[in-house]
Structure formats: structure tokens, C-alpha cells
Design an enzyme around this catalytic site. Structure first.
Site, PDB file in Angstrom:
ATOM      1  N   LYS A   1      17.792   0.980  -3.460  1.00 57.34           N
ATOM      2  CA  LYS A   1      16.762  -0.062  -3.430  1.00 57.34           C
ATOM      3  C   LYS A   1      16.831  -0.889  -4.706  1.00 57.34           C
ATOM      4  O   LYS A   1      16.962  -0.352  -5.807  1.00 57.34           O
ATOM      5  CB  LYS A   1      15.363   0.546  -3.290  1.00 57.34           C
ATOM      6  CG  LYS A   1      15.066   1.138  -1.931  1.00 57.34           C
ATOM      7  CD  LYS A   1      13.573   1.296  -1.691  1.00 57.34           C
ATOM      8  CE  LYS A   1      12.919  -0.043  -1.432  1.00 57.34           C
ATOM      9  NZ  LYS A   1      11.497   0.098  -1.032  1.00 57.34           N
TER      10      LYS A   1
ATOM     11  N   GLU B   1      10.855   1.651  -7.623  1.00 56.73           N
ATOM     12  CA  GLU B   1      11.212   1.385  -6.228  1.00 56.73           C
ATOM     13  C   GLU B   1      12.115   2.463  -5.642  1.00 56.73           C
ATOM     14  O   GLU B   1      12.137   2.672  -4.437  1.00 56.73           O
ATOM     15  CB  GLU B   1      11.898   0.024  -6.102  1.00 56.73           C
ATOM     16  CG  GLU B   1      10.965  -1.165  -6.225  1.00 56.73           C
ATOM     17  CD  GLU B   1       9.995  -1.262  -5.064  1.00 56.73           C
ATOM     18  OE1 GLU B   1      10.376  -0.908  -3.934  1.00 56.73           O
ATOM     19  OE2 GLU B   1       8.858  -1.694  -5.282  1.00 56.73           O
TER      20      GLU B   1
ATOM     21  N   GLU C   1      15.090   6.469  -2.564  1.00 54.35           N
ATOM     22  CA  GLU C   1      16.165   5.645  -2.000  1.00 54.35           C
ATOM     23  C   GLU C   1      16.967   5.017  -3.143  1.00 54.35           C
ATOM     24  O   GLU C   1      16.511   4.062  -3.770  1.00 54.35           O
ATOM     25  CB  GLU C   1      15.569   4.578  -1.082  1.00 54.35           C
ATOM     26  CG  GLU C   1      14.815   5.148   0.106  1.00 54.35           C
ATOM     27  CD  GLU C   1      14.086   4.088   0.905  1.00 54.35           C
ATOM     28  OE1 GLU C   1      14.749   3.326   1.626  1.00 54.35           O
ATOM     29  OE2 GLU C   1      12.845   4.036   0.801  1.00 54.35           O
TER      30      GLU C   1
ATOM     31  N   GLU D   1       1.486   1.373   4.446  1.00 51.80           N
ATOM     32  CA  GLU D   1       2.210   1.949   3.304  1.00 51.80           C
ATOM     33  C   GLU D   1       1.224   2.290   2.192  1.00 51.80           C
ATOM     34  O   GLU D   1       0.322   1.501   1.899  1.00 51.80           O
ATOM     35  CB  GLU D   1       3.241   0.970   2.716  1.00 51.80           C
ATOM     36  CG  GLU D   1       4.472   0.718   3.534  1.00 51.80           C
ATOM     37  CD  GLU D   1       5.447  -0.209   2.797  1.00 51.80           C
ATOM     38  OE1 GLU D   1       5.288  -0.381   1.568  1.00 51.80           O
ATOM     39  OE2 GLU D   1       6.339  -0.758   3.454  1.00 51.80           O
TER      40      GLU D   1
END
Length: 384
Positions: free
Chosen positions: A323, A329, A320, A266
Site C-alpha cells: 500500500k 497505511e 498490506e 471501515e
């Protein structure tokens, strides 16, 4: 030596060489997270990724709809065995066998499942019970794959966070935390035996966010800067990403695994954040991801491992919205929830959608003119 003897030796050598799985055939992959209720369907994601020429992805589970949608796509996938499953899987090989038969085997060979990530960021985390069950779980997964004849096709690994290191500056000084080391070394020994690489989640963004006063933003985002000098190795680093990768190599070397490869599982940069999240904005996200892609497509190594092309999975494909945690995030995506680009990265020269007859081919699979424009943009994503 007769021809038949030579041929048998060749087959033996080839089988040994081929025994280690290469789950990441390229250098540029992406993480397909789905903690959201407004992102495109898996079928649309396949179209988007193929247009963008992205051939390697990671998902954090083994979702049935996703694995079905990716059948026949040619895209290589690492699936995730969630942290919540580790204790159960560690109990015995039969538990791992049941999981694989339910979540992996039914989708082969149409869906190119090339790896199973056992847990995520376990060592260095707060749940010490998971530290103890990680290795048994990984061993059981591998044993089950062996029994199914899949061990040479599917890699077993486990990605780590930077929390496993006691320090990482300068890169040559990096070493595993003492409390982590007693669990890490047996895990590395096992992965070394089966030929798995060391996966690290490396985020210059997080380093900069936590210490913006002492870290040069240009150094963190691949822009022109003075860089750093590692006195021990006499190597110069002009970006933090390379330094993080080489820090992992240094830690592995000290732990006794100098030949193990490092892959970045990541890395990314948030395009939006809270007031206290330094550097989280569109400008920096665009700069980091654009420069990182250029760096990865050169297929070059790092200062400490110049002959080992760096491989990385970008985090993430989409923003997203569900999250938890700080605003950042929910804003790591290269694409917005509707499939539109979060910010432009080298999309110059894009032909207007109305000028091309290709729009009809996308309509046939549920894409309108606007979606066609997005997909064409994705097709140019890796060209600049």
C-alpha cells in the site's frame, strides 16, 4: 376475511418487508484488503475467518480467486466496483450488466455475494468527474441486478469518508458539505428508495493523529474518560466512535433522511506509523480493536439511536506491504502477512497446539502446527 385472502395479504406484506437487502447480518465484519504480495491464499483466509467466526467481509474488487475460494463458506461478502470503472459503468445499463455477468453472477449462489459497493470515498474526493458519474453508475448497477432477478439479494451502496461532512462536532451539528450536498442528496434519495444504508468510513485514529493535542486518547480508544456532552441533544458520549456514527445520523436527518441506517464500512487503528503519526503503535491498536469488538458484540445502539445496533467492518484483516502512503497505511492488520496475529487481543486460555489432536485436520488442508495455533487463536478472537 377468508384464509386465502389473509394468506395473499401476508405474502404481499412479506414481499415488501423482504424487498430491502440485509447485506450485513451480524455486527462485526472485516475488510479483506489484498494490496500485498506476501499474504495467505484466499483458501487459507476462509479457514482463518471461519475459525474466528467472522461471517461478514468486504473486498475492494471482485477477484475471481477470492470469490471461488469463498464458495460454500457461508461468509457474506460485499464486493467492490472500483473507482476506475465508474465512468464506464455510468454510460449505460448494458455496461453494468456485462460487469455483473462477469464478476458476480458466475459465483452465485455458492458464494454469498450480498452487496456491491459502487466506488469508494468518491464524494468529497479530488476527482470531481467521479462525483458526477457515481449516481448514474449506481442506478445502472441496480437496474442490471433487477433484470437478473438479483436486486432483492444483492445490496447496492457506496461508502463515504468523513470528508463529506462540513463539521462533525458536536455530533448533532454535523451537516454535509455544501458542495457535496448537491450530489449526496440525489444519491441518498436513490438509496432510500431501494433500502440501502449509508456507509461511512469512521476512523478515530485519523482524528487523533491529526490533532493529538486536543483529542483525548482515552476517548478515541474506548478507555475511561470524561467524554463529551452534546448540549443540543443533551446526550453524553464516552467514545469517539459512537460520536462519529451519530454525527452521520444527524447529517442524514438534516438532509431529509432520518430513517436511513448508518453502517461503518471501515474503522481501525494502525499498529505502526511514521514519527509524525501520533498514536500509531501496537498498544493503541490493541486497545482500540479489543474494545471496539467488545462494543460491537453487545449489539447495542448509539446515544442518538439506542435501538439500532451498530455494525462495523474492521480495517483490516492483514497488514498490506504494497500500500502506498505513510507507514500506517501498511499496518492496520489484525493479522500479519504470514497469518500470525499482529497483536494479541483476548487470547488468554489458549491450549498449546501439541496437546490437541485437531492439528491433523488442519494439516489435511495444508496447515501445520504453527498455523493451527494461529487458527485457534482466531477462533477465540471474538470470545473476549
Amino acid at each position: 376475511m377468508t384464509f386465502s385472502s389473509f394468506f395473499l395479504w401476508f405474502l404481499l406484506i412479506f414481499s415488501v418487508i423482504s424487498s430491502h437487502v440485509n447485506a450485513f447480518s451480524g455486527t462485526y465484519g472485516i475488510n479483506y484488503g489484498r494490496i500485498a504480495d506476501n499474504i495467505p491464499s484466499p483458501e487459507s483466509v476462509v479457514t482463518l475467518l471461519k475459525a474466528a467466526k467472522i461471517k461478514n467481509i468486504r473486498i475492494y474488487d471482485a477477484d475471481q480467486a477470492v470469490l471461488k475460494a469463498f464458495s460454500g463458506s457461508g461468509i457474506e461478502i460485499i464486493v467492490g466496483l472500483g473507482n476506475e470503472n465508474l465512468k464506464d459503468i455510468s454510460v449505460g445499463e448494458d455496461r453494468a450488466m456485462n460487469w455483473i455477468k462477469a464478476n458476480v453472477d458466475p459465483y452465485l449462489p455458492g458464494t454469498k455475494i450480498r452487496g456491491i459497493a459502487v466506488g469508494n470515498e468518491i464524494l468529497g474526493g479530488t476527482d470531481l468527474e467521479l462525483w458526477e458519474v457515481l449516481l448514474p453508475a449506481a442506478k445502472n448497477v441496480y437496474s442490471a441486478l433487477e433484470r437478473l432477478g438479483l436486486a432483492k439479494l444483492i445490496e447496492v451502496s457506496s461508502p463515504h469518508s468523513e470528508a463529506v461532512f462540513a463539521n462533525s462536532f458536536p455530533p448533532s451539528a454535523c451537516v454535509f458539505r455544501e458542495d457535496v450536498s448537491q450530489f449526496m442528496k440525489p444519491l441518498l434519495q436513490f438509496f432510500s428508495q431501494i433500502g440501502s444504508p449509508f456507509y461511512i468510513n469512521a476512523y478515530p485514529f485519523l482524528a487523533y493523529k491529526n490533532d493529538p493535542e486536543h483529542i483525548d486518547l482515552n476517548y478515541a480508544t474506548f478507555k475511561s474518560n470524561r467524554g463529551i456532552h452534546d448540549a443540543k441533544t443533551n446526550l453524553h458520549y464516552d467514545n469517539m466512535f459512537d460520536a462519529m456514527v451519530d454525527a452521520a445520523y444527524a447529517a442524514l436527518e438534516k438532509a431529509g433522511f432520518p430513517k436511513m441506517d448508518v453502517i461503518v464500512s471501515e474503522t481501525g487503528w494502525a499498529s505502526r506509523g511514521d514519527e509524525n503519526e501520533a498514536g500509531a503503535n501496537v498498544k493503541n491498536a490493541k486497545t482500540y480493536n479489543k474494545n471496539l469488538r467488545k462494543r460491537l458484540l453487545k449489539k447495542k445502539g448509539t446515544p442518538y439511536r439506542p435501538k439500532k445496533p451498530v455494525k462495523a467492518y474492521i480495517f483490516a484483516l492483514f497488514n498490506e506491504n504494497l500500500k502506498p502512503g505513510p507507514t500506517s497505511e501498511r499496518n492496520f492488520g489484525l493479522f500479519k502477512a504470514d497469518g500470525g496475529i499482529a497483536y494479541e487481543i483476548g487470547f488468554t486460555g489458549l491450549v498449546p497446539s501439541a496437546a490437541s489432536p485437531s492439528v491433523h485436520s488442519f494439516k489435511s488442508i495444508g496447515f501445520g502446527a504453527g498455523d493451527w495455533l494461529i487458527t485457534c487463536a482466531a477462533a477465540l478472537l471474538l470470545m473476549f
